[in-house]
Write an enzyme that holds these catalytic residues in place. Sequence first.
Site, PDB file in Angstrom:
ATOM      1  N   GLU A   7      -3.338   7.141 -12.753  1.00  0.00           N
ATOM      2  CA  GLU A   7      -4.574   6.741 -13.431  1.00  0.00           C
ATOM      3  C   GLU A   7      -5.274   7.884 -14.152  1.00  0.00           C
ATOM      4  O   GLU A   7      -5.734   7.735 -15.280  1.00  0.00           O
ATOM      5  CB  GLU A   7      -5.579   6.142 -12.421  1.00  0.00           C
ATOM      6  CG  GLU A   7      -5.137   4.860 -11.791  1.00  0.00           C
ATOM      7  CD  GLU A   7      -4.511   5.124 -10.434  1.00  0.00           C
ATOM      8  OE1 GLU A   7      -4.539   4.215  -9.619  1.00  0.00           O
ATOM      9  OE2 GLU A   7      -4.011   6.241 -10.216  1.00  0.00           O
ATOM     10  N   ASP A  80      -3.001   3.996  -7.736  1.00  0.00           N
ATOM     11  CA  ASP A  80      -3.625   3.969  -6.408  1.00  0.00           C
ATOM     12  C   ASP A  80      -3.082   2.831  -5.550  1.00  0.00           C
ATOM     13  O   ASP A  80      -2.685   1.769  -6.062  1.00  0.00           O
ATOM     14  CB  ASP A  80      -5.137   3.826  -6.549  1.00  0.00           C
ATOM     15  CG  ASP A  80      -5.782   5.089  -7.100  1.00  0.00           C
ATOM     16  OD1 ASP A  80      -5.124   6.147  -7.059  1.00  0.00           O
ATOM     17  OD2 ASP A  80      -6.934   5.026  -7.567  1.00  0.00           O
ATOM     18  N   TYR A 293      -7.185   8.892   0.243  1.00  0.00           N
ATOM     19  CA  TYR A 293      -7.698   7.904  -0.697  1.00  0.00           C
ATOM     20  C   TYR A 293      -9.046   7.368  -0.233  1.00  0.00           C
ATOM     21  O   TYR A 293      -9.240   7.033   0.935  1.00  0.00           O
ATOM     22  CB  TYR A 293      -6.690   6.767  -0.844  1.00  0.00           C
ATOM     23  CG  TYR A 293      -7.013   5.833  -1.979  1.00  0.00           C
ATOM     24  CD1 TYR A 293      -7.179   6.305  -3.270  1.00  0.00           C
ATOM     25  CD2 TYR A 293      -7.154   4.465  -1.754  1.00  0.00           C
ATOM     26  CE1 TYR A 293      -7.475   5.455  -4.314  1.00  0.00           C
ATOM     27  CE2 TYR A 293      -7.442   3.595  -2.792  1.00  0.00           C
ATOM     28  CZ  TYR A 293      -7.608   4.098  -4.069  1.00  0.00           C
ATOM     29  OH  TYR A 293      -7.903   3.250  -5.101  1.00  0.00           O
TER      30      TYR A 293
END
Length: 1212
Positions: A7, A80, A293
Amino acid sequence: MKLVVVESPAKAKTIEKYLGSGYQVLASYGHIRDLPSKDGSVNPDNGFSMVWQNYPDKAHRLKAIEDAVKESDSLILATDPDREGEAISWHILELLKTKKLLPDDVERVTFNAITKAAVTDAMAHPRQLDNDLINAYLARRALDYLVGFTLSPILWRKLPGAKSAGRVQSVALRLVVDREQEIEGFKPQEYWSVEADMEADSIGFTSRLIQWRGQKLEKLSIADKTQAEAAQSDVESGHFTVSNVETKPVSRNPQPPFTTSTLQQEAARKLGFAASHTMRLAQSLYEEGLITYMRTDGVQMDESAIAAARKTITQRYDGGYVPDKPRQYQVKAKNAQEAHEAIRPTDFSRDKAASGDHARLYELIWKRALASQMASAKLERTTVDLTDGTGQNVLRVTGQVVLFSGFLTLYEESADDNANDRDGKEGRARLPLLRAGDAPLKKEVRADQHFTQPPPRYSEASLVKKMEDLGIGRPSTYASVIQVLKDRAYVTLERNRFIPSEAGRLLTAFLERFFERYVSYDFTAGLEDSLDEISGGRADWQKVLDAFWHDFKPKTAEVMEQQPSAITAELDKFLEPWLFPDKGDGHDPRECPSCHTGRLALKGGRFGAFIACSNYPECKYTRGFGQGEDGVDDNEPVLLGYMPENSDDDGYMAFSDQGDILPANTASASETGVTDGGIAANAAFSGKGNSASHTDRDDLPFDPDEPASSTGNVASSQSRMTGDETASSGNSRDSSAHGVSTTAGIDAESQAGISNQALAGKNNAGRTAVSDNKGNNSSSTIAAARKGGSTDDNATVSDPDGDIGSGASSSGQDADNRLLSHRNGDIDSRAIPADHKDSSSDQNASHALSPDRNSDDASVSNSDKKIDSKAVSTGHDVGNAITSDNSPSDNVAHLASTPSSATSSVKVALETENNDTAASKADEQAKEEEESRKARAVTRRTGRFGPYIQLGEGKNAKRVSVPRDVNPREVDFSLASRLLALPREIGLHPESGKMIIAGTGRYGPYLNCDGKYARLSSTEELLDIDIDRAVVKLAEAAQNKGRTGATLSREPLKVFGDSPVTEKPVQLMNGRYGPYVTDGETNASLPKDTTPESLTFEEALALLEARAKMPKKKKTKKAAAKKPAAKKTTTKKAAPKKATTKTATPKSATTDNATSEDGDATPAKSPAKKAVAKKTTAKKPASKSATKKAPSSKTTAAKKTSKATPKDEVAE
């Protein structure tokens, strides 16, 4: 070569470092496409099929990915590991598939932490795309589109001021509104408590009455003062002994590591971060490989991470701080998904990382994660009961002792406040060792009154927690939902608490009245459950959407058919209990308080709903939606407050971190000499040796706007007076501040010697004498200025040359008297009236000032015995100044000589003069105070260009428009002051060292640092942004290649779908006069109550359609105006006549400007420019020679002037 797509560029950079040369890593920069804001993007009749549109600003990113795919053997999608990450990978895959660029080898990899071990392990274990996660994403996106796209047009047409509605945002807003209604409907209840301060073994503690006269006391049992005093009396008269001691061990376990929700809550409580700011920082820490994360519901940690944490604890503390077994946690939140680890550091040995806010957030994450694997804290809680001799009254005290701190050594979780929790701070007191039968010393008994408190407003932390508890939204969306509420101005933040705005309350009322089911907490939570079922493969996404749409579509059609007036009437009835509550006094709550004949009702306006009288326009009474009974007339200025007197010249103010107003140019008390008591004799101001006498803030004896002398002398106000008038000297703004008069040429007095007549001050006047060294008069003591910390009370001051004069003040501290002398013995006679210079210029003269309080009278003698000095009361707490001048020319003495033949005449004249002076002084002071108040008044007004804030009055007033995202009725003095202070300096950029400025312009709020700009999302962000967030904003703008000025206006802010009329893209642009929409042929400006961020495709089409229907008359008017201009330039003989008629033209321009200054936020500039042009050309044609020599530029100016002057004016 293998292509890896992620991303963000930061993530790409970190991963590429781990993978090596065989991989190329590119970033998609988030989502690459979305549903366009137009009808038909989701088609419920075709299985909820969707039409996607690429983001225009991502074209070059996509081109780079497409080019790289052509040169690669395989494609690895490493976005992700959540629903949104899976969706980004799916979009990239679908786009490449449509362009037939998809390689044969496509893999999906996920990793929870960006470390070398995690990345290489993920590359070794690829998988395929998760279709269940993709379906859940499609269902969520379709739901949001169908709700927003269907409800928002209804709001625009039926509810003035409403901007949008959303599936989750509207429910979150309802939480805030419901809490506010709870607070407003809360009725405080009185209750009392009785406590006794006691002591044993020199240790004090406080006990509380829990049983009185045999009855156990609850919180509200003692309801009034009478009962409280009776209970207090019983405790005072009783003899209390220890009847029971109960001690029990207590263990406190650590909290689990952070989830997304708990991280946002704790960062808000401990660090004061907004949820959106927390997520931006966490995203950055994750991409740098410092934490795992950050979007997760899980509370568990990987086994290797637990082992690393236990090892770090052992190294930093000892074995006793590590539990026997690793701790395992399970999530308790509703709708939790435990697919990912909790948020933790990737390296537990690293306790510090990054800098600024990043470092603070990292430390918080590190402490929480490490503490989660530490041993429990061991405490001992003791409860002691004390009973009096009757056995009917019992006191209780509770305390606890920490036996082993355990995890508390490192971390303790914060908690939200509870307004009614009186026991929150109890139970932690240190108690003495007490045994049954002990009788502690009773020192004081008191009865305290209390009132129950309403529930507190939501903070970001408590709102996130409430949403999580109810299952509303997802942790990953909490920050964006809250940000939307702030951006839409549906809520405001006051002391970090959410308050619903008028628009927010009206929107909630509308949705509750017409769409109650869809904003209910249970229904929204149920939809989240359905999405989780889809994610797990247990539900079909199309069936879930069909069940929702089957009921929702008919309801929206039903509401759309109603007229806006009917909607407002329904809301008026629905909100009646809140807007017009019945007080039970028989008075009609709807009766207009202004005319008493009209009835109040809810009305819709440009800025939202408001309450108005039915007798409008005869009665103009209005009040804001939810304002209460105090209405206003929008035609009149509303006074908000007064600026402090010591703000700087432009009225700009400085603000503390908490938003408190601070004077911009104030020095500390030690610098200014202003103490808490109010007055110090001297004040040092900036400049080269400049000093000024400083009195009370309400009456400065000097003009702060005038620069002080650069030679070290005080800047003074010289006034020339005649006759018996008093001449002013020293640091005075007018002649009434320090008056000094001297009488000269009194023969009778001179024969007998010097008679020093001092007009005594009001309080405790001492005496001061000044003499020369010629033996004509003896020196008396003088209370001199304390220089350099000297505290001498008496000092003799003499003049070696026998000539005394007045000069500038010294800057000594706490000086009550200051003597003015000249080295050369000459008197500066500039201030002496001309008709008295002969009688005084050759004489030695001096004068002294006698203040009202704590100062000394001063008398002056000289060798010629011809001058009688008077000390006149000044009315200020300032003593006499001691300063020496280097030359007579620099002396600032003011001397007024009054010839007289008798002392009595002088006394009468002086008394009369003092009375007149005192009266005029009072009048002038009153006028000055009134002018000062007007200049400091901050008012809210409405002008031709909309609402604005004004500081002061007249043409010098400062004005600033109320931003579009701020409701004018909600602007208070604090907000107005902060708007007037714009632009504001945030701080120096840590890299460039340049100042970062926050301001607002034609394109909205912005940041500027050395010519580099960044957009701000709202006025709230403009006023609250700090240096760290500003640096991040500027960096993001530079990364996105943001441009400003003319370059920015050429690129679209937003691209909608194709126009049904022109078949060209409808774009939102920045223009010279602000944002506008265009379809390639028609341009339409945005209304003032519409922000560019909230504009939708339907609104844009409606604006373009309305603009296209408007007649185009401007070009015709311009052509008609050019005809008389040509005639005037050729008629040269009429030029002299223009000079006479053009004197009236500037007057009209002046009138327009005055009107604009008093009534509008933006003064009309064009009339002023025309007036200047007319004056210039009116003078030049008067001389033929001048006309012949006039260059072409002047001829052009004359042509412009003739265009602006009507033909009949020339004829006159």
